[in-house]
Design a protein around this motif. Structure first.
Motif, PDB file in Angstrom:
ATOM      1  N   THR A 117       0.420  -0.975   0.018  1.00 15.70           N
ATOM      2  CA  THR A 117      -0.109   0.254   0.160  1.00 15.70           C
ATOM      3  C   THR A 117       0.946   1.181  -0.184  1.00 15.70           C
ATOM      4  O   THR A 117       0.494   2.405  -0.733  1.00 15.70           O
ATOM      5  N   ARG A 118       1.911   1.374   0.549  1.00 20.79           N
ATOM      6  CA  ARG A 118       2.728   2.138   0.653  1.00 20.79           C
ATOM      7  C   ARG A 118       3.152   2.820  -0.781  1.00 20.79           C
ATOM      8  O   ARG A 118       3.321   3.775  -1.021  1.00 20.79           O
ATOM      9  N   VAL A 119       3.082   2.189  -1.656  1.00 17.83           N
ATOM     10  CA  VAL A 119       3.894   2.597  -2.569  1.00 17.83           C
ATOM     11  C   VAL A 119       2.701   2.697  -3.823  1.00 17.83           C
ATOM     12  O   VAL A 119       2.934   3.449  -4.908  1.00 17.83           O
ATOM     13  N   THR A 120       2.226   1.794  -3.623  1.00 16.01           N
ATOM     14  CA  THR A 120       0.354   1.726  -4.252  1.00 16.01           C
ATOM     15  C   THR A 120      -0.726   3.252  -4.406  1.00 16.01           C
ATOM     16  O   THR A 120      -0.954   3.701  -5.310  1.00 16.01           O
ATOM     17  N   SER A 121      -0.535   3.419  -3.008  1.00 16.61           N
ATOM     18  CA  SER A 121      -0.791   4.688  -2.889  1.00 16.61           C
ATOM     19  C   SER A 121      -0.902   5.837  -3.239  1.00 16.61           C
ATOM     20  O   SER A 121      -1.121   6.645  -3.970  1.00 16.61           O
ATOM     21  N   VAL A 122       0.950   5.657  -3.797  1.00 15.90           N
ATOM     22  CA  VAL A 122       1.571   6.943  -4.468  1.00 15.90           C
ATOM     23  C   VAL A 122       0.910   7.190  -5.637  1.00 15.90           C
ATOM     24  O   VAL A 122       0.513   7.955  -6.706  1.00 15.90           O
ATOM     25  N   LEU A 123       1.443   5.512  -6.279  1.00 19.98           N
ATOM     26  CA  LEU A 123       0.660   5.508  -7.852  1.00 19.98           C
ATOM     27  C   LEU A 123       0.014   6.096  -8.139  1.00 19.98           C
ATOM     28  O   LEU A 123      -0.863   6.286  -9.030  1.00 19.98           O
TER      29      LEU A 123
END
Length: 393
Positions: A117-123
């Motif tokens: 989620t840390r990465v996909t939230s930014v994406l």
């Protein structure tokens, strides 16, 4: 004496102020708040945007692609003035656009499921910003709210509940439960504690910003309506129901518009709920208010044809429900399932007033004097016993 009284009063004020600052600091850094609400926001907006992209899939080229009347060159000119950006304008190639669209679908799905989620939230925030900026003249209030929430959710720990990340962490904890904990140096523990405190603080600030954004949205919308004469006269919804742009089902709109008193009451209740919403958040009155707002948004989606806006508002309202509400929901669902199963008749057991009770039940045990009276002409056929019977004396 007077100086001593002033000194005592000043010390009391300083103590009260210090206690308030300490309480606020503990609230921000003590523990992450509303983790379930953050997960509901993640699931809701991820699913909402995924459905939105799938719905517009046949028209993607006319809205965001190279075939759009608002060409990438015009979009670049607007970006130079507004400071927006979009990954869809990096190339005029159709293959690049189709690749970006596919990645947007995958990103929305992974964000909804809570995978990394840390990465996909930014994406996800980049995806929403890019599609919003590419067709900014075709957006409405729902698109603006989804854009803001996608940016705010980057700050939150929205993947700690009801997500693939939470499931992976739980499995990792179970596997490492019997293993001895490795000793850590004091510096490593301090870095870990500082990271935890920073993450908690950023998450809590993000949730407070989301709540403040929703309060500001409702309050400003209600105060703006109060200034209008049509809302004060109770005729605003009448005009809305007769606009061709907001009549997906004209027959239904015409039927609702015929009930003049109901339309006027609905208009006044809309203004009252929106103005009073920021003032009822700290009491139990917020639950009926949230229920009425839910009904209002469902009505907007059905009568005015604005499902994206209504869905975005319904998901945003979820931030005001406490975690105990979400933890109680599974118990409520299991209880409802048990009640449904218990109300169904047992397979193989006859139902009705003339049914013969199964042997071994009340009045059917061995030695009982009760008899079952059958109509004349019918023979009694005892059911095959499930266990060996005791022979008669």
């Amino acid at each position: 004496m007077e100086n001593e009284a002033r000194g005592t009063a000043s010390a009391g004020v300083d103590r009260w102020l210090a206690d308030r600052i300490t309480a606020v600091w503990n609230l921000l850094t003590g523990r992450p708040v509303s983790l379930y609400a953050a997960s509901v926001l993640r699931i809701g907006y991820g699913l909402l945007y995924l459905v939105f992209l799938l719905r517009e899939f046949p028209h993607r080229d006319e809205i965001w692609g190279p075939g759009s009347p608002w060409t990438p060159a015009l979009a670049h000119q607007l970006f130079e003035q507004t400071g927006w950006f979009s990954i869809l304008t990096l190339s005029d190639s159709r293959a690049c656009f189709e690749l970006c669209y596919g990645l947007a679908l995958v990103t929305s799905a992974l964000f909804m499921l809570g995978w990394r989620t840390r990465v996909t939230s930014v994406l996800f925030a980049v995806v929403v910003t890019s599609f919003h900026a590419r067709a900014i003249f075709m957006t409405d209030g729902g698109d603006n709210l989804v854009l803001l929430m996608s940016v705010y959710l980057v700050l939150t720990a929205c993947g700690r509940r009801w997500s693939l990340d939470a499931r992976r962490n739980a499995l990792k904890t179970v596997r490492a439960g019997d293993a001895p904990e490795r000793p850590r140096s004091p510096f490593t523990r301090q870095v870990r504690d500082a990271r935890t405190t920073l993450t908690t603080t950023v998450h809590n600030c993000g949730m407070f910003v989301i709540a403040a954004q929703v309060c500001f949205l409702y309050g400003s919308a209600g105060l703006y309506k109060v200034q209008g004469g049509s809302w004060g006269g109770g005729t605003a919804l009448h005009y809305v129901l007769n606009l061709e742009l907001f009549r997906p089902w004209p027959a239904v709109s015409h039927f609702v518009d015929e009930h003049t008193l109901l339309v006027a009451v609905a208009g006044y209740m809309t203004v009252l709920l929106q103005v009073a919403f920021p003032f009822v958040l700290f009491g139990r009155l917020k639950y009926p208010v949230l229920a009425m707002l839910l009904g209002m948004h469902i009505g907007i989606a059905a009568l005015m044809g604005l499902p994206l806006f209504s869905g975005a508002m319904i998901v945003a309202d979820a931030v005001f429900l406490p975690d105990r509400f979400y933890t109680f929901l599974p118990h409520l669902c299991r209880r409802a399932v048990r009640r449904t199963d218990s109300s169904r008749p047992t397979p193989g057991r006859a139902a009705g007033p003339g049914a013969v009770p199964v042997q071994g039940g009340p009045g059917g045990a061995r030695g009982s004097k009760h008899r079952v009276m059958l109509p004349p002409g019918r023979k009694h056929t005892a059911p095959e016993p499930a266990s060996p019977q005791v022979p008669p004396d």
